[in-house]
Design a protein around this motif. Structure first.
Motif, PDB file in Angstrom:
ATOM      1  N   ALA A 180      53.148  -3.790 -18.814  1.00  0.00           N
ATOM      2  CA  ALA A 180      52.512  -2.489 -18.583  1.00  0.00           C
ATOM      3  C   ALA A 180      52.657  -2.070 -17.119  1.00  0.00           C
ATOM      4  CB  ALA A 180      51.041  -2.535 -18.985  1.00  0.00           C
ATOM      5  N   ALA A 181      52.574  -3.032 -16.209  1.00  0.00           N
ATOM      6  CA  ALA A 181      52.713  -2.716 -14.785  1.00  0.00           C
ATOM      7  C   ALA A 181      54.120  -2.225 -14.450  1.00  0.00           C
ATOM      8  CB  ALA A 181      52.371  -3.944 -13.945  1.00  0.00           C
ATOM      9  N   MET A 182      55.104  -2.624 -15.248  1.00  0.00           N
ATOM     10  CA  MET A 182      56.491  -2.224 -15.001  1.00  0.00           C
ATOM     11  C   MET A 182      56.827  -0.855 -15.597  1.00  0.00           C
ATOM     12  SD  MET A 182      58.096  -4.651 -13.337  1.00  0.00           S
ATOM     13  CE  MET A 182      59.813  -4.490 -13.785  1.00  0.00           C
ATOM     14  N   ARG A 183      56.009  -0.358 -16.514  1.00  0.00           N
ATOM     15  CA  ARG A 183      56.296   0.931 -17.145  1.00  0.00           C
ATOM     16  C   ARG A 183      56.153   2.070 -16.136  1.00  0.00           C
ATOM     17  NH1 ARG A 183      52.394  -0.534 -21.550  1.00  0.00           N
ATOM     18  NH2 ARG A 183      53.607  -1.925 -22.852  1.00  0.00           N
ATOM     19  N   PRO A 184      56.943   3.126 -16.312  1.00  0.00           N
ATOM     20  CA  PRO A 184      56.784   4.294 -15.431  1.00  0.00           C
ATOM     21  C   PRO A 184      55.404   4.915 -15.611  1.00  0.00           C
ATOM     22  CG  PRO A 184      58.800   4.460 -16.739  1.00  0.00           C
ATOM     23  CD  PRO A 184      58.024   3.302 -17.278  1.00  0.00           C
ATOM     24  N   THR A 185      54.897   5.510 -14.546  1.00  0.00           N
ATOM     25  CA  THR A 185      53.632   6.235 -14.613  1.00  0.00           C
ATOM     26  C   THR A 185      53.897   7.725 -14.433  1.00  0.00           C
ATOM     27  OG1 THR A 185      53.261   5.818 -12.266  1.00  0.00           O
ATOM     28  CG2 THR A 185      52.168   4.348 -13.805  1.00  0.00           C
TER      29      THR A 185
END
Length: 131
Positions: free
Chosen positions: A57-62
């Motif tokens: 989740a931390a690697m997903r784009p925001t």
């Protein structure tokens, strides 16, 4: 909303409560590594690597949304801008590609949602059987 806590070594207090977005920022910055102890609300402490999907989740784009009138941050439209009062149907967006700092390696565990992970952990509390 869930509150997360980080156990800090050599510190008098734990860090928290943190919103889920704040926890993800800590993962991205390298402050939370796979061996860091964290907990959700009043659950037991676990290594961050045991929280399925946390590092993924931390690697997903925001995506961040901004009012096209005053450029103030807003939630996903449709929404009213709290700064200028404009009704927003289409906001200006900013997409950020995320990485994890300090060379933190992703856990080997296949990704699962944090919600399903917590449900499994709650079922395994002492005195309760596995489901």
């Amino acid at each position: 909303m869930a509150e997360w806590y980080i156990q800090q070594l050599n510190a008098p207090e734990d860090l928290g409560p943190l919103r889920p977005s704040d926890l993800l920022k800590k993962v991205r910055s390298g402050d939370v590594k796979p061996d860091t102890l964290i907990r959700k609300d009043d659950s037991a402490w676990f290594h961050a690597s045991e929280v399925g999907g946390l590092f993924e989740a931390a690697m997903r784009p925001t995506i961040e949304y901004f009012c096209p009138q005053c450029n103030h941050p807003v939630t996903e439209p449709p929404v009213m801008c709290s700064h200028c009062g404009r009704e927003i149907r289409k906001a200006r967006t900013q997409i950020t590609e995320n990485t994890i700092s300090n060379g933190t390696r992703l856990p080997e565990q296949p990704g699962r949602s944090v919600q399903s992970w917590l449900k499994r952990k709650m079922l395994r509390r002492p005195g309760q059987g596995e489901a």
